[in-house]
Structure formats: structure tokens, C-alpha cells
Design a protein around this motif. Structure first.
Motif, mmCIF file in Angstrom:
data_model
loop_
_atom_site.group_PDB
_atom_site.id
_atom_site.type_symbol
_atom_site.label_atom_id
_atom_site.label_comp_id
_atom_site.label_asym_id
_atom_site.label_seq_id
_atom_site.Cartn_x
_atom_site.Cartn_y
_atom_site.Cartn_z
ATOM 1 N N GLY A 167 23.028 83.761 8.477
ATOM 2 C CA GLY A 167 23.178 83.082 9.763
ATOM 3 C C GLY A 167 24.606 82.675 10.030
ATOM 4 N N VAL A 168 24.815 81.374 10.291
ATOM 5 C CA VAL A 168 26.135 80.849 10.638
ATOM 6 C C VAL A 168 26.441 79.641 9.762
ATOM 7 N N ARG A 169 27.661 79.577 9.253
ATOM 8 C CA ARG A 169 28.111 78.411 8.494
ATOM 9 C C ARG A 169 29.053 77.607 9.375
ATOM 10 N N VAL A 170 28.704 76.337 9.591
ATOM 11 C CA VAL A 170 29.499 75.444 10.424
ATOM 12 C C VAL A 170 30.341 74.552 9.516
ATOM 13 N N HIS A 171 31.647 74.637 9.625
ATOM 14 C CA HIS A 171 32.536 73.800 8.825
ATOM 15 C C HIS A 171 32.922 72.574 9.647
ATOM 16 N N THR A 172 32.732 71.393 9.055
ATOM 17 C CA THR A 172 33.026 70.148 9.751
ATOM 18 C C THR A 172 34.072 69.349 8.983
ATOM 19 N N ALA A 173 34.652 68.386 9.662
ATOM 20 C CA ALA A 173 35.680 67.544 9.049
ATOM 21 C C ALA A 173 35.265 66.082 9.099
ATOM 22 N N GLU A 174 35.952 65.284 8.245
ATOM 23 C CA GLU A 174 35.816 63.823 8.198
ATOM 24 C C GLU A 174 34.411 63.374 7.777
ATOM 25 N N PRO A 175 33.974 63.745 6.552
ATOM 26 C CA PRO A 175 34.642 64.551 5.523
ATOM 27 C C PRO A 175 34.385 66.047 5.703
ATOM 28 N N ALA A 176 35.101 66.870 4.927
ATOM 29 C CA ALA A 176 34.957 68.323 5.019
ATOM 30 C C ALA A 176 33.642 68.755 4.387
ATOM 31 N N VAL A 177 32.702 69.208 5.222
ATOM 32 C CA VAL A 177 31.375 69.611 4.768
ATOM 33 C C VAL A 177 30.968 70.868 5.532
ATOM 34 N N ALA A 178 30.325 71.813 4.845
ATOM 35 C CA ALA A 178 29.807 73.027 5.476
ATOM 36 C C ALA A 178 28.301 72.908 5.647
ATOM 37 N N VAL A 179 27.792 73.410 6.789
ATOM 38 C CA VAL A 179 26.364 73.354 7.098
ATOM 39 C C VAL A 179 25.902 74.763 7.453
ATOM 40 N N ASP A 180 24.816 75.214 6.837
ATOM 41 C CA ASP A 180 24.263 76.540 7.138
ATOM 42 C C ASP A 180 23.145 76.421 8.160
ATOM 43 N N LEU A 181 23.235 77.265 9.199
ATOM 44 C CA LEU A 181 22.226 77.274 10.254
ATOM 45 C C LEU A 181 21.733 78.701 10.487
ATOM 46 N N PRO A 182 20.464 78.860 10.869
ATOM 47 C CA PRO A 182 20.006 80.183 11.307
ATOM 48 C C PRO A 182 20.788 80.590 12.558
ATOM 49 N N THR A 183 20.963 81.878 12.776
ATOM 50 C CA THR A 183 21.734 82.355 13.927
ATOM 51 C C THR A 183 21.165 81.845 15.246
ATOM 52 N N GLU A 184 19.831 81.846 15.354
ATOM 53 C CA GLU A 184 19.214 81.400 16.609
ATOM 54 C C GLU A 184 19.499 79.927 16.882
ATOM 55 N N ARG A 185 19.466 79.118 15.826
ATOM 56 C CA ARG A 185 19.729 77.690 15.978
ATOM 57 C C ARG A 185 21.173 77.449 16.397
#
Length: 380
Positions: A324-342
């Protein structure tokens, strides 16, 4: 044949890079070496193979010194084979002749060497293709021939420098399985340089992590990947690793507003000391906050009471993954995996605010102190 390896390798390159690594391997043991690009992995193997001279230290194979500051045994006399991404087969020879080269160089009669080569080609799944030249073989088949040639030479030590990198995933999986079976069957001592945790898990019993020319973590493969001591290892293991501060058994970190994470088991770290949180990207929930601008969402978050295991973050970038898609976020640096549709439904873009949540059962809290490096003893 297999050999014990006991090495302290110190190499300083002209560009200023310095490698200082102590490494051991017991007879028949397979040790994986992981690290980012430029960490010194290939330099380490080159020194052990005899292609690079060491500036200080010592390399011994089966208790015999092959390298010191003053002594340098040539590669051909070390009983070591180095196999990299390029199979480096002799293009004018058939697959059979390539594999027979090692035994013939060791004095085996031509007919016996060819028979032995055919047996090795059968072991690597190329029975009946011994008459073909490298140009007539696929990349995966050439790598199989290279492996057969390496093992047919009866090396005391096999050095594998990312031999699967240039192969497609399916072929790499086949070669990985082949390596596992053939190295075990030959009881061959091996050092496997890789950037893929799958290689380490499938092939090795012990993992050594090399960063900036020095070892940052080592131990059983499972133990290292379960408790990554650096960001590189965490990424390789597929988990988020963020260092914060312990307070009341919880993890606290991030910028204002503060992030508080609680785990099923409270942290056994004194308040104020460094504490690391480990979370799988797929275990984190992601939602859009009521305010769609970062400024507005941040203002609301600061006005609200801090809720454990729920925090406001800002999207830094998005990347495609096989699932799917990995969303990289900051403050703090964390990655989140989501299904492509989501991910498509949320229509996320860099700079967007998101609300992240995680269950205490999916949070691991570990002390942030440097890992203890236990150097195994080699008998004899």
C-alpha cells in the motif's frame, strides 16, 4: 571444509573514511553484516579476502595469521572465495568449465573435475545446462553457476557481498533458499553482506550491524531485529524507533504538544532517563483531524489535554510499498502503513496534519542505552 575467523580490521582510506571492526565466526557459522551504503561493508570483506591491506589489526583464519600490519598473505593462499553482485564468470568457458576451474587449479584431473562440476550444477538446479556459456544463461542462472564455482573450490571461508541485489525478487528468493541449503550442507563458514533483513533471517545465525566504519549492534539475528539500537536497524526490521524520556513508566517525546505513549508493560527506566519506543508502522491508526490546516490543528491540540497513545503529527512524505502506502510523519518521526484505498480516501499531502493512535499492546518500551556486544569465543 570450514574455518574459524578472528579478525580486527583497521583500514583508513585516502578519502578519510576509517574502518575499525572486530569480527569473529566459528567454523560453519554464517554471520550477516548489515549497514547503510558507505558504512564499510565491502571494505571489510575486501580486507578479509586479501584484496585490501589492513593498516592495523590482525586477521586469522583457522588460527593462522593471514594479515597484520607487516604480513599480507595473497588472496589465492587464504582459502577464501568472494562472491558479489556480478557473477564474474569466464565468458569463454561453459558453465561446466567455470565450475571445474577451482578443482582443476587445485590439481584434480580434468575428467574428475568435470564430473564434480556436473554434480555441483545439479546441486544448484542447473542439471543439463553445463554446456552453455554465461551469455546463454539468465542472470539468476549465472549467479547459480557462480555459487557452484565458489563451493566447488572447497573454500575455508565464503564471503558474499550482496549477491542478490541485482536479481528480481522471485529469482533472489530462489537463490536465497539455495544458499541456505548449500552453505549448510557444506558446513561452510560464511560472511554475508546484505541490506535486506530477509537475507539475514534466512541465512545467518548472527547479525553484525556496521555504521560509519564501526559496529553499532551485534548478536543473534532475532535479538538484534527485535530490539534495534539505531534508526538504520529499526528501518531494516520494519519498526519505528524513536528515543524520548521516561516518566511514570511511560514514554514522552515530540515537540509541543507533548506525545505520551504507554505500553502494556510499564518501562523499568528511571524518570528522566532516555527511553526508546518501538512500534510497527501497520499498528498505528491514522485519521484526519477536524482542522485541515496544520496551524489550526496545532492550535486545537495545544488547547486539549494530552491523551496517551494519541497525538497530532504532520505528513512529511508518502511512498509506495508492496502492500500500500507508507506515510512518514514528523514531531516525532514515525511511519504509518495504510492500504492504498485508505490513503486515496484520505487524500494526504506533505504538510497535512493527521491524528495518530496506537494501542498499548502494540507499543514496546526499551531502555535507550547502548547494546552490550558479546564477542563469541572460538574453541581451539
Amino acid at each position: 571444509m570450514s574455518a574459524a575467523v578472528d579478525a580486527h580490521v583497521v583500514v583508513t582510506r585516502r578519502d578519510g573514511f576509517a574502518l575499525d571492526v572486530t569480527l569473529t565466526a566459528a567454523p560453519g557459522e554464517i554471520v550477516a553484516v548489515m549497514g547503510p551504503s558507505g558504512a564499510g561493508k565491502s571494505t571489510l570483506l575486501s580486507a578479509i579476502a586479501g584484496l585490501t591491506r589492513i593498516d592495523r589489526g590482525r586477521i586469522a583464519i583457522d588460527g593462522v595469521e593471514v594479515a597484520t600490519r607487516r604480513r599480507h598473505v595473497t588472496p589465492s593462499r587464504r582459502g577464501v572465495v568472494l562472491l558479489g553482485q556480478d557473477p564474474r564468470l569466464f565468458p569463454h568457458m561453459t558453465a561446466r568449465e567455470n565450475v571445474a576451474f577451482g578443482p582443476r587449479a587445485a590439481g584434480t584431473a580434468a575428467a574428475a573435475a568435470r564430473t564434480e562440476a556436473d554434480e555441483w550444477l545439479w546441486h544448484v538446479g542447473l542439471d543439463g545446462r553445463g554446456h552453455l556459456r554465461p551469455a546463454q544463461l539468465s542472470g539468476g542462472q549465472q549467479q547459480r553457476v557462480a555459487l557452484a564455482r565458489a563451493l566447488a573450490a572447497r573454500p575455508r571461508l565464503v564471503l558474499l557481498d550482496e549477491p542478490l541485489t541485482s536479481l528480481d525478487p522471485e529469482t533472489a528468493g530462489d537463490i536465497r533458499t539455495l544458499l541456505h541449503h548449500q552453505l549448510a550442507a557444506a558446513h561452510t563458514t560464511a560472511l554475508v553482506v546484505t541490506h535486506d533483513a530477509v537475507d539475514a533471517v534466512a541465512l545467518a545465525s548472527r547479525l553484525l550491524v556496521l555504521e560509519n566504519g564501526a559496529i553499532t549492534q551485534e548478536g543473534a539475528v532475532r535479538d538484534v531485529l527485535a530490539a534495534p539500537a539505531t534508526r538504520f536497524v529499526a528501518v531494516a526490521a520494519g519498526v519505528n524507533r524513536v528515543v524520548g524520556t521516561a516518566q511514570g513508566g511511560t514514554w514522552r517525546g515530540g515537540s509541543a504538544p507533548e506525545v505520551v505513549l504507554a505500553a502494556r508493560a510499564a518501562a523499568r527506566v528511571a524518570d528522566g532517563e532516555a527511553l526508546t519506543v518501538l512500534i510497527r508502522p501497520g499498528a498505528i491508526g491514522l485519521e484526519r483531524p477536524p482542522e485541515l490546516s496544520w496551524t489550526g490543528a496545532l492550535r486545537l491540540a495545544r488547547a486539549e489535554e494530552v491523551t496517551p497513545n494519541a497525538w497530532l503529527a504532520r505528513v512529511v512524505r508518502l511512498e509506495q510499498t508492496p502492500a500500500g502506502v507508507r506515510v512518514h510523519t514528523a514531531e516525532p518521526a514515525v511511519a504509518v502503513d495504510l492500504p492504498t484505498e485508505r490513503a486515496a480516501d484520505l487524500r494526504l499531502a506533505p504538510g497535512d496534519p493527521v491524528r495518530l493512535t496506537v494501542r498499548p499492546s502494540d507499543v514496546r518500551l526499551v531502555a535507550a542505552s547502548a547494546p552490550v556486544r558479546a564477542r563469541p569465543r572460538i574453541a581451539g
